[in-house]
Scaffold this active site. Structure first.
Site, PDB file in Angstrom:
ATOM      1  N   ASP A   1      20.417  79.745 -10.753  1.00  0.00           N
ATOM      2  CA  ASP A   1      21.051  78.888 -11.605  1.00  0.00           C
ATOM      3  C   ASP A   1      21.980  79.955 -12.704  1.00  0.00           C
ATOM      4  O   ASP A   1      21.300  80.979 -12.480  1.00  0.00           O
ATOM      5  CB  ASP A   1      20.166  77.714 -12.134  1.00  0.00           C
ATOM      6  CG  ASP A   1      21.018  76.976 -12.862  1.00  0.00           C
ATOM      7  OD1 ASP A   1      21.747  77.203 -13.129  1.00  0.00           O
ATOM      8  OD2 ASP A   1      20.564  75.285 -12.766  1.00  0.00           O
TER       9      ASP A   1
ATOM     10  N   GLU B   1      26.826  83.104 -13.464  1.00  0.00           N
ATOM     11  CA  GLU B   1      28.250  83.453 -13.295  1.00  0.00           C
ATOM     12  C   GLU B   1      28.705  85.200 -13.909  1.00  0.00           C
ATOM     13  O   GLU B   1      28.927  86.175 -14.049  1.00  0.00           O
ATOM     14  CB  GLU B   1      28.370  82.436 -14.206  1.00  0.00           C
ATOM     15  CG  GLU B   1      29.087  81.392 -13.954  1.00  0.00           C
ATOM     16  CD  GLU B   1      28.179  80.151 -14.178  1.00  0.00           C
ATOM     17  OE1 GLU B   1      27.921  79.408 -12.707  1.00  0.00           O
ATOM     18  OE2 GLU B   1      27.234  80.461 -14.537  1.00  0.00           O
TER      19      GLU B   1
ATOM     20  N   ASP C   1      27.525  71.840 -12.919  1.00  0.00           N
ATOM     21  CA  ASP C   1      27.115  70.837 -13.715  1.00  0.00           C
ATOM     22  C   ASP C   1      28.383  70.124 -13.725  1.00  0.00           C
ATOM     23  O   ASP C   1      28.885  69.732 -15.508  1.00  0.00           O
ATOM     24  CB  ASP C   1      26.360  71.417 -15.031  1.00  0.00           C
ATOM     25  CG  ASP C   1      25.400  71.751 -15.449  1.00  0.00           C
ATOM     26  OD1 ASP C   1      24.613  71.995 -13.766  1.00  0.00           O
ATOM     27  OD2 ASP C   1      25.131  72.758 -15.945  1.00  0.00           O
TER      28      ASP C   1
END
Length: 950
Positions: free
Chosen positions: A554, A557, A631
């Protein structure tokens, strides 16, 4: 005497040839060209390297030498074994392979590519189109790099990763390649002209017009009373909009990042308020103006009275939107923007670009913020598949995922205890709902120990025992969330910190996260090879050793601090082990996944690695990594945007993609144990429609915030919604012989499972902009329904073939739009004429039993073929040739189906199986019914057999 006369002539000739040769150096794998008169900020050196007869690597630099820093994405940069020739004539250098001709102008450095017939495929602009603007970043000399190409008006562009703007064809659009939650930037572009460009750069990049987005104040602005100076901004209570907190004229809408929220009027309560900007904009020139918006909360935009945007997103995760509008010089065009922030941390910005300058008309451009050189790969092919194969030739094959990954996964945000996980899986088995993977999201650690990679013993007293029971009692695999994040002071933090392997700016800022009282944290530097090894050793010791099957990576980025400005995001990951964060901003997910892949393969070479990561970059497919769309919001309009997002991601060369079925975060009307009334019905239908779509994504996965996402928690088992979700789950498992064969082809033949219609029907120009239909493999046309209460949908059946309704077997000719029935329990699915669809037995999990009986539905009208691929499903023996193919073919002229001789073998392979054959023809429909009898039954032992279909 004669010899004395020849010597000066020969010396003069050699000197002249050496002068010419001084402009061009022949290398083992290509040419290095030194330009005669480099332009200011232009290229001085241009290099062509031959990777294959259809792939040319182009690099250029403004100095005396081109940087040799290694690529992170490319495994090959050139190949001396490929045959090629070159010549220099009239200021043009030509390099020729059996399939391509590349030319370079010695004057400008312009590169062009032609096919074997001499037709131009792609060319840089006449002046070369290369610009190197020097920048000094953290003491390192780099360049802002730009390349401009010519583009015919009818060209279409796809790929560039996963974006959330709802666009399919990027022609005349601008795409920002910046990693962000729900945006995965992949710098690979696929053209309708049968070429691709892989842009080897890791900094923030723009496709299209590179001008900075302008504030609205660059227009002449008028308030709602037509007074010049700004738009009328009204800050008011959401429930009492007539009670105004503040009204003033403003010349911009720019609450983009966290620092911008300080500009919100002090007396305005964002969580209870509403802001309206209204007035008029007047441009300085006529034409099509482009608008770029990011927003969270509820947002509506009207231009000239027309509603152009109506959207919602959770406050902490704003999403992008683009729209265009024709404006006229000097004319006042009405603009109204209504924003309901809904929380104390929400964001909105609206910026624009004036019409595309003439210099960029019929061009396309890539611009990167920082790099040592200009670096791209030109890939040519006769089809989109061949171009994507070229991309994987450069960056690596897509590894074959474990077979169980093709089944259904259940997840939620989040299972809080060991008991919840086991009870959930037990309920799936009790209800006979097929399932292969249960996923444990974040916060399974102690509250103050993020990054420990350890289970909180109070809630997970026996994780090894739990995983063992999941495996052996419930026949379910287990995936766990692993973040590259560490709380300050914990043991793992110290292990990285003492070696200097952490990004420290967030620690210096004393920035606290949102957990409990808030904790200071940071991420590890995944660009450091030794740090990657340490990261793997920690999760190996604490998680993999307990039986974890797969990794959910997760925030890759990396999202050190959500909604920080881009400048601050760079500071938060600076410096990296390789150089300034500006230079390597986009590549973190690639490096992070690589460390886990390599670590697990070394630790346990006989178990397939499987990674799910929120971000992605070119080359990540070689690390057994899939990506999900981040998300996203639980809304029908968000569902609609997932379709082109997934298609373009697949067209970027990365084959494995998934989305949170139902959307991740929810509006207040759903956020309760049991939504009521109209909200309850909409919630059930949203999840049902998303589930139907998700069943035909490469990976099939349910996840999201509260309410709970298991189908039995969404709707009662006698409802059409529950029955529909169960039906598509069961259908996915029936299709496993088909789906796993597609996965096999993805590794062995560089296939793409989720296919934009341009891949298979590119000659049909009608498909060029279709963004809400796709092929799932070679046979199935998928048509998701993404409008609430829709009971039919308009769809296009591509030309030059016929189509069968999967459910009824009814035939319809292609080349036309139709309105297909779409009751709430069914999504329109069509099968291409000339298809062989293999269906296996009913399964509760992929490993329950081998496909000893396969029903072959043969959709006639054209010749058909399909290769049934099988291997052991869990290990890497397929890399050593341990797999089998059974070629299936149908001949329309003879009406014969041939089940060919099995090719290859592997341990545990079925030696004998039964094929049940059902013919479907325009004259005789056959519904999808696995209980129907057929006279065509073949007992197959590996030898070729032929069946005459009646």
């Amino acid at each position: 005497m004669i010899r004395r006369t020849l010597v000066p002539f020969v010396l003069c000739t050699l000197w002249f040839q050496c002068c010419l040769a001084g402009n061009v150096e022949r290398l083992k794998d290509g040419l290095l060209i030194h330009l005669q008169q480099p332009a200011r900020n232009g290229a001085r050196q241009v290099q062509l390297q031959v990777v294959s007869d259809k792939i040319i690597h182009v690099s250029a630099g403004p100095g005396e030498a081109i940087s040799t820093s290694p690529s992170l994405m490319a495994l090959v940069t050139g190949s001396p074994s490929v045959k090629w020739d070159s010549e220099e004539k009239e200021g043009i250098v030509t390099l020729k392979t059996s399939a391509l001709t590349a030319t370079v102008s010695l004057q400008t450095g312009e590169v062009s590519f032609r096919d074997a017939n001499g037709q131009i495929i792609l060319q840089e602009t006449a002046a070369g189109g290369k610009t190197f603007t020097p920048v000094n970043i953290d003491g390192k000399t780099l360049y802002r790099i730009q390349q401009v190409f010519e583009s015919p008006a009818d060209e279409a562009f796809y790929g560039l990763g996963q974006h959330q703007t709802g666009l399919m064809n990027y022609k005349n659009q601008d795409v920002d390649l910046t990693q962000y939650n729900s945006i995965a930037a992949v710098p690979f572009l696929l053209s309708s002209r049968h070429y691709g460009i892989l842009w080897d750069n890791y900094s923030i990049t723009r496709f299209g017009d590179d001008r900075p987005y302008a504030q609205l104040g660059e227009f002449t602005l008028y308030n709602k009373d037509h007074k010049a100076g700004g738009l009328t901004a009204t800050y008011a209570p959401r429930r009492k909009p007539d009670s105004v907190y503040l009204r003033r004229d403003e010349n911009k809408i720019d609450y983009t990042f966290l620092p911008d929220l300080h500009n919100i009027p002090a007396a305005f309560p964002m969580d209870k308020g509403m802001v309206t900007w209204e007035g008029f904009i007047s441009p300085a020139e006529n034409g099509l103006h482009k608008f770029f918006m990011t927003a969270s909360g509820y947002i509506k935009v009207w231009v000239d009275g027309a509603l152009v945007l109506d959207k919602w997103r959770e406050g902490w995760n704003p999403g992008p939107t683009v729209f265009q509008h024709t404006l006229h010089k000097g004319q006042q065009h009405a603009l109204k923007v209504q924003w309901i922030p809904e929380s104390s941390q929400a964001f909105v910005s609206l910026k624009w670009l004036s019409p595309t300058p003439a210099a960029l008309q019929n061009k396309w451009v890539l611009t990167s913020e920082a790099g040592e050189k200009l670096d791209y790969y030109f890939v040519y092919g006769s089809s989109a598949d061949e171009v994507i194969s070229g991309y994987r030739t450069i960056t690596g094959r897509a590894t074959l995922l474990p077979r169980w990954a093709m089944g259904f996964w259940q997840s939620r945000e989040r299972y809080k205890t060991q008991a919840e996980i086991e009870q959930t899986v037990s309920e799936f088995r009790k209800r006979k709902i097929p399932l292969d993977n249960i996923v444990l999201d974040w916060s399974y650690w102690k509250q103050d120990a993020w990054g420990s990679q350890e289970f909180d013993a109070a809630r997970f007293p026996d994780p090894a025992g739990m995983i063992n029971r999941l495996h052996n009692q419930y026949h379910t695999h287990f995936m766990i969330s692993v973040w590259p994040k560490f709380y300050e002071g914990i043991s793992n933090y110290k292990s990285f910190d003492e070696k200097g392997w952490l990004y420290k700016q967030n620690i210096k800022d004393r920035q606290r996260d949102w957990i409990g009282k808030g904790y200071v944290s940071t991420f590890y530097d995944a660009y450091n090879a030794d740090a990657r090894k340490l990261f793997w050793s920690l999760i190996n010791k604490n998680l993999f050793s307990k039986g974890v099957d797969a990794w959910w990576l997760d925030a890759t980025e990396p999202d050190v601090l959500s909604n920080a400005s881009i400048t601050h995001r760079k500071a938060l990951m600076n410096p990296t082990a390789l150089g300034p964060a500006d230079q390597y901003f986009n590549g973190y997910a690639l490096a992070n996944a690589g460390g886990i892949y390599e670590g697990q393969r070394k630790t346990k070479p006989d178990q397939r690695v499987f990674i799910l990561t929120r971000s992605a970059y070119a080359g990540i497919q070689r690390y057994a990594a899939a990506t999900w769309s981040g998300d996203i919001a639980a809304r029908f309009d968000e569902l609609a945007r997932q379709i082109p997002a997934g298609i373009n991601f697949s067209l970027s060369g990365l084959p494995y993609w998934t989305t949170d079925i139902g959307g991740f975060y929810v509006e207040d009307k759903y956020d309760s144990p049991a939504p009521k009334g109209a909200a309850l019905q909409e919630w059930r239908e949203l999840n049902t429609r998303w589930f139907q779509y998700g069943a035909f994504c490469p990976l099939f996965r349910s996840h999201g915030q509260f309410p709970y996402r298991e189908m039995f928690n969404i709707a009662p088992d006698n409802s059409p919604e529950y029955q529909s979700m169960l039906y598509y789950d069961q259908l996915r498992y029936r299709l496993m012989p088909y789906i796993y064969s597609l996965a096999g082809a993805t590794y062995h033949h560089d296939y793409t499972i989720m296919r934009g219609l341009v891949m298979d029907f590119g000659a049909d120009t009608a498909v060029q902009n279709i963004k809400d239909q796709f092929m799932f493999g070679p046979s199935l046309l998928v048509n998701p329904v993404y409008t609430y209460q829709a009971r039919d949908r308009r769809l296009y059946l591509p030309a030059n073939t016929g189509w069968y309704d999967l459910y009824t077997g009814k035939y319809t000719a292609g080349g036309a739009y139709i309105t297909a029935n779409a009751p709430v329990n069914r999504m329109p699915l069509y099968v291409k004429a000339g298809s062989i669809l293999p269906f296996g037995p009913a399964l509760q999990y992929t490993g329950e039993r081998p496909a000893d009986t396969i029903t072959l539905y043969v959709y006639t009208g054209k010749d058909a073929q399909f290769d049934l691929y099988e291997d052991e499903g869990l290990n890497y023996n397929y890399e050593q040739g341990q797999f089998s193919n059974i070629p299936l073919s149908y001949n329309e002229a003879t009406q014969k189906l041939t089940i060919g001789k099995r090719e290859g073998s592997f341990p545990g392979m079925l030696q004998q199986r039964t094929f049940r054959v059902i013919k479907v023809s325009p004259e005789k429909a056959a519904a999808l019914d696995f209980n129907q009898t057929t006279r065509d039954v073949v007992v197959y032992n590996g030898q070729e057999q032929t069946v005459l279909l009646q």
